[in-house]
Design an enzyme around this catalytic site. Structure first.
Site, mmCIF file in Angstrom:
data_model
loop_
_atom_site.group_PDB
_atom_site.id
_atom_site.type_symbol
_atom_site.label_atom_id
_atom_site.label_comp_id
_atom_site.label_asym_id
_atom_site.label_seq_id
_atom_site.Cartn_x
_atom_site.Cartn_y
_atom_site.Cartn_z
ATOM 1 N N LYS A 37 -21.668 -14.774 -38.811
ATOM 2 C CA LYS A 37 -22.672 -15.764 -38.427
ATOM 3 C C LYS A 37 -22.522 -17.025 -39.282
ATOM 4 C CE LYS A 37 -25.737 -12.230 -36.648
ATOM 5 N NZ LYS A 37 -26.926 -11.381 -36.784
ATOM 6 N N GLN A 51 -31.473 -10.193 -40.930
ATOM 7 C CA GLN A 51 -30.533 -9.212 -40.390
ATOM 8 C C GLN A 51 -31.157 -7.817 -40.383
ATOM 9 O OE1 GLN A 51 -27.633 -10.022 -39.004
ATOM 10 N NE2 GLN A 51 -26.980 -7.931 -38.599
ATOM 11 N N ASP A 66 -33.415 -15.346 -33.149
ATOM 12 C CA ASP A 66 -32.996 -14.043 -32.622
ATOM 13 C C ASP A 66 -33.747 -13.700 -31.323
ATOM 14 O OD1 ASP A 66 -30.982 -12.534 -33.885
ATOM 15 O OD2 ASP A 66 -32.268 -12.097 -35.606
#
Ligand code: GUN
Length: 278
Positions: free
Chosen positions: A52, A96, A119
């Site tokens: 990422k 995460q 997200d």
């Protein structure tokens, strides 16, 4: 001959388009910043987080890395998220998953401001998607829609069967396919006569987490197969939830593993980061 849907190429195209858009934004003095938070050092998470950050650097998005120890308390993590929520220089926040067991993931997700929820996991983002309002969309299902559209595969009016009902893939996938006017069925571990249902699919999306589970007996002639799985086979080789070699002669299009859906997730995360300032 089946079309092999090239997720690597399509994700590279998307990142190149975003890079240009970010350059234009920078000319106007707009800088995009993504905060990436990792708690503990799960090796798979470290690889994802590294990828990422690399994608951010390529596209021109500034990334802030927060690598917190496994012993971080829930209160400490929530306090960091709140600080990032309030920081006007931060456009997107990504925590995460999975988090260590002593931290309530849902609480953390609910704490991220929906305006920075790149997200698309916050209940407000999920709710907005389900009632057709604006909000961030979960990256993997959003990437699958891009794969289909950029491969010239029509969705409207098609029978779409999704196997898997996770909050991250199956459920948002169903909402997106509905938004594209497909007829949608979701199957899961308790579905009876799975083969009968999957054989109806014009577009079959598989996210079950079992190596090579879907064989040609589950597939209609000419179907489009989207394989979200990422497993290791008996020879420790990466493989999907679909038995690729077995179904290939029967299908009109298919995503390989690796190089299909996988690369799209990060491309769509980058898209969501740019979306946060659009
Ligand atoms: N863990 C595995 N996939 C994801 C993802 O897409 N986002 C976050 N935050 N964690 C993950």
């Amino acid at each position: 001959m089946a079309l092999i849907i090239d997720g690597k190429k399509i994700s590279a195209d998307i990142k190149d388009e975003l890079k240009k858009e970010v350059e234009e934004l920078q000319k106007k003095g707009i800088q995009i910043t993504l905060a990436v938070v990792q708690v503990g050092n799960d090796s798979a998470s470290s690889v994802y987080v590294g990828n990422k950050k690399k994608a951010c650097a390529y596209v021109g998005i500034h990334s802030l890395a927060y690598e917190l120890p496994e012993s971080t308390s829930e209160a400490e993590l929530l306090s960091l998220v709140n600080k990032l929520n309030q920081d006007p220089a931060v456009n997107g926040i990504l925590v995460q998953l999975p988090l260590p067991k002593h931290i309530d993931e849902n609480k953390v997700i609910r704490t991220i401001s929906p305006a920075k929820d790149v997200d698309g996991f916050h209940p407000q983002s999920v709710g907005a998607l389900s009632i057709g309002q604006k909000g961030f969309v979960s990256c993997t299902p959003a990437g699958i829609i891009e794969l289909l559209k950029r491969s010239g595969i029509a969705i409207e009016g098609k029978e779409c069967v999704i196997i898997g009902r996770s909050n991250i893939v199956g459920k948002p996938m169903a909402m997106l396919m509905l938004r594209e006017n497909a007829t949608v069925t979701i199957c899961h571990s308790r579905t009876k006569n799975l083969k009968e249902v999957t054989k109806r699919a014009d577009i079959l999306i598989v996210a079950i987490g079992k190596a090579k589970f879907i064989t040609k007996d589950y597939v209609k002639d000419g179907a489009v197969i989207i394989d979200v799985g990422m497993n290791r086979d008996e020879n420790n080789k990466l493989c999907g939830d679909v038995d690729y070699a077995d179904v290939l002669p029967k299908v009109s299009a298919i995503t390989p593993v690796p190089g299909g859906v996988g690369p799209m997730t990060i491309a769509m995360l980058m898209n969501n980061c740019v979306q946060s300032v659009r």
